[in-house]
Write an enzyme that holds these catalytic residues in place. Structure first.
Site, PDB file in Angstrom:
ATOM      1  N   CYS A  20       0.161   4.837   6.849  1.00  0.00           N
ATOM      2  CA  CYS A  20      -0.502   4.738   8.155  1.00  0.00           C
ATOM      3  C   CYS A  20       0.454   4.068   9.151  1.00  0.00           C
ATOM      4  O   CYS A  20       0.930   2.942   8.914  1.00  0.00           O
ATOM      5  CB  CYS A  20      -1.785   3.940   8.032  1.00  0.00           C
ATOM      6  SG  CYS A  20      -2.835   4.521   6.684  1.00  0.00           S
TER       7      CYS A  20
ATOM      8  N   CYS B 137     -19.959  -5.440   1.945  1.00  0.00           N
ATOM      9  CA  CYS B 137     -19.273  -4.271   2.507  1.00  0.00           C
ATOM     10  C   CYS B 137     -17.884  -4.224   1.874  1.00  0.00           C
ATOM     11  O   CYS B 137     -17.261  -5.257   1.678  1.00  0.00           O
ATOM     12  CB  CYS B 137     -19.163  -4.405   4.025  1.00  0.00           C
ATOM     13  SG  CYS B 137     -18.197  -3.090   4.804  1.00  0.00           S
TER      14      CYS B 137
ATOM     15  N   CYS C 229       0.043   0.339  10.369  1.00  0.00           N
ATOM     16  CA  CYS C 229      -0.334  -0.706   9.419  1.00  0.00           C
ATOM     17  C   CYS C 229       0.863  -1.422   8.792  1.00  0.00           C
ATOM     18  O   CYS C 229       1.758  -0.789   8.221  1.00  0.00           O
ATOM     19  CB  CYS C 229      -1.205  -0.102   8.318  1.00  0.00           C
ATOM     20  SG  CYS C 229      -1.790  -1.353   7.160  1.00  0.00           S
TER      21      CYS C 229
ATOM     22  N   CYS D 201     -19.590   2.639   7.472  1.00  0.00           N
ATOM     23  CA  CYS D 201     -18.954   2.035   8.642  1.00  0.00           C
ATOM     24  C   CYS D 201     -17.672   2.845   8.856  1.00  0.00           C
ATOM     25  O   CYS D 201     -16.815   2.892   7.977  1.00  0.00           O
ATOM     26  CB  CYS D 201     -18.631   0.575   8.326  1.00  0.00           C
ATOM     27  SG  CYS D 201     -17.607  -0.227   9.559  1.00  0.00           S
TER      28      CYS D 201
ATOM     29  N   ARG E 231     -18.658  -2.058  16.821  1.00  0.00           N
ATOM     30  CA  ARG E 231     -17.967  -3.331  16.651  1.00  0.00           C
ATOM     31  C   ARG E 231     -16.618  -3.305  17.363  1.00  0.00           C
ATOM     32  O   ARG E 231     -15.784  -2.440  17.102  1.00  0.00           O
ATOM     33  CB  ARG E 231     -17.755  -3.583  15.157  1.00  0.00           C
ATOM     34  CG  ARG E 231     -17.427  -5.011  14.809  1.00  0.00           C
ATOM     35  CD  ARG E 231     -17.346  -5.178  13.314  1.00  0.00           C
ATOM     36  NE  ARG E 231     -18.545  -4.708  12.648  1.00  0.00           N
ATOM     37  CZ  ARG E 231     -19.677  -5.398  12.567  1.00  0.00           C
ATOM     38  NH1 ARG E 231     -19.761  -6.585  13.090  1.00  0.00           N
ATOM     39  NH2 ARG E 231     -20.725  -4.900  11.946  1.00  0.00           N
TER      40      ARG E 231
ATOM     41  N   CYS F 296     -17.409  -8.631   4.389  1.00  0.00           N
ATOM     42  CA  CYS F 296     -16.668  -7.371   4.341  1.00  0.00           C
ATOM     43  C   CYS F 296     -15.381  -7.629   3.564  1.00  0.00           C
ATOM     44  O   CYS F 296     -14.619  -8.526   3.916  1.00  0.00           O
ATOM     45  CB  CYS F 296     -16.329  -6.892   5.740  1.00  0.00           C
ATOM     46  SG  CYS F 296     -17.768  -6.734   6.805  1.00  0.00           S
TER      47      CYS F 296
ATOM     48  N   CYS G 299       0.851  -1.194   0.000  1.00  0.00           N
ATOM     49  CA  CYS G 299       0.000   0.000   0.000  1.00  0.00           C
ATOM     50  C   CYS G 299       0.883   1.239   0.000  1.00  0.00           C
ATOM     51  O   CYS G 299       1.875   1.318   0.734  1.00  0.00           O
ATOM     52  CB  CYS G 299      -0.919   0.006   1.220  1.00  0.00           C
ATOM     53  SG  CYS G 299      -2.045   1.416   1.215  1.00  0.00           S
TER      54      CYS G 299
HETATM   55  S1  SF4 Z   1      -4.450   1.201   6.756  1.00  0.00           S
HETATM   56 FE1  SF4 Z   1      -2.816   0.072   5.666  1.00  0.00          FE
HETATM   57  S2  SF4 Z   1      -3.846  -0.725   3.847  1.00  0.00           S
HETATM   58 FE2  SF4 Z   1      -5.169   0.905   4.652  1.00  0.00          FE
HETATM   59  S3  SF4 Z   1      -4.526   2.771   3.611  1.00  0.00           S
HETATM   60 FE3  SF4 Z   1      -3.300   2.679   5.502  1.00  0.00          FE
HETATM   61  S4  SF4 Z   1      -1.385   1.620   4.909  1.00  0.00           S
HETATM   62 FE4  SF4 Z   1      -2.905   1.233   3.283  1.00  0.00          FE
END
Ligand code: SF4
Length: 331
Positions: free
Chosen positions: A71, A143, A74, A203, A275, A111, A67
């Protein structure tokens, strides 16, 4: 001031923005003695739900890793060390097979999550639309969480029959840039608005324990509670520190602060499904029961939550039964 009484019911149950709850009111809720807060949350919960019932849904990662977003929590981000292995977009057939299995296990909602900043219009997005149509044809609710959407994508997902779109706000607007730099809080709000304007249910929730303050937790709930249309579903996640991510050594949040945050969410959003999502594998059964007493009424079933560990389905079923509660699949 008796904050317990002054704040209860302060939030609109409808869309009347004139009754917007303030962040100060939310912080006052956080400060109510826990026994009183739990009673208020239970009262709100029982007005809208069977408080013995826990709803379950299943989650499948349709595209994993690589990705481009950063984040901090993550392991799918390509910005961090040791990212999870990349798996390209699943085939429509494989997703439908996962849907059949989920249905056979009792689920009525699937989901589907893809690790994208935003989906690219073209063959991949067409495949996603095909997944939505296929999942619907199985008799399941659909979802999706695909990142940021434009108006056209939101409209096409609605046309395909998508029931819910997941797009978490994660944390407060003030703390957001400490967690993510590749998009803004406003980007999140914009996608939520597009999804709601397209007629898809939202959600949206957050992650607790990322080093944020209580004020930030109140700020997140302030944003969720004051959306033009309250989210139909709010996932509350406890950070699962992932190796290689900037939050791998984050200090764990006090358990009772999580309980408080759930109770405040229930009071603010009495008719919303709350949730208890990532982080349950690190929670005792007793703590999970407290979270349910505070107003959480949903979990994800299955031993994997995208990339995070989750209790096994059998363990969850036994736990819910031991509480004298009932596990119900989504509808
Ligand atoms: S949470 Fe993870 S998968 Fe989702 S946008 Fe952020 S880095 Fe990408």
């Amino acid at each position: 001031m008796d904050t317990a009484n002054a704040c209860f019911g302060a939030h609109p149950k409808s869309l009347d923005k004139s009754e917007s709850v303030t962040k100060r009111q939310i912080l006052d809720l956080f400060e109510i003695p826990l026994p009183d807060l739990l009673v208020q949350a239970q009262k709100a919960h029982r007005e809208h739900f069977d408080a013995r019932e826990i709803r379950a849904s299943t989650l499948v990662s349709i595209k994993t890793g690589a990705c481009t977003e950063d984040c901090a929590y993550c392991a799918q981000s390509s910005h961090h060390a040791d990212p999870v292995p990349y798996q390209p977009l699943m085939s429509v057939d494989d997703v439908l097979e996962a849907g059949r299995k989920a249905k056979a296990a009792g689920a009525t909602r699937l989901c589907m999550g893809a690790a994208w900043r935003s989906p690219r219009t073209g063959p991949q997005f067409d495949a996603v639309l095909e997944m939505v149509r296929g999942v619907k044809s199985l008799g399941l609710e659909a979802c999706m969480t695909l990142g940021m959407l434009d108006d056209e994508q939101a409209g096409r997902l609605k046309q395909a029959g998508l029931d819910y779109y997941n797009h978490n706000l994660d944390t407060s607007p003030e703390y957001y840039s400490k967690i993510i730099s590749t998009r803004t809080f406003q980007d999140r709000l914009d996608t939520i608005r597009r999804v709601q304007e397209a007629g898809i249910r939202v959600c949206s929730g957050g992650i607790l324990g990322m080093g944020e303050s209580r004020e930030d937790r109140a700020g997140l709930l302030h944003e969720l509670a004051n959306l033009p249309v309250p989210p139909e579903s709010v996932p509350i996640n406890k950070l699962m520190p992932m190796a290689g991510t900037p939050l791998s050594d984050a200090a764990p949040l006090d358990d009772l602060e999580i309980v408080r945050a759930i109770a405040v969410t229930r009071i603010l959003l009495p008719a919303t499904q709350i949730r208890l999502s990532a982080g349950r594998s690190s929670m005792s059964h007793a703590l999970q029961l407290l979270c349910f007493l505070a107003g959480a009424n949903g979990i994800f079933l299955g031993d994997q939550l995208l990339t995070a560990e989750n209790p096994s389905q059998n363990e969850d079923k036994a736990m819910i039964e031991s509480f004298g509660m009932v596990l119900r699949t989504e509808n």
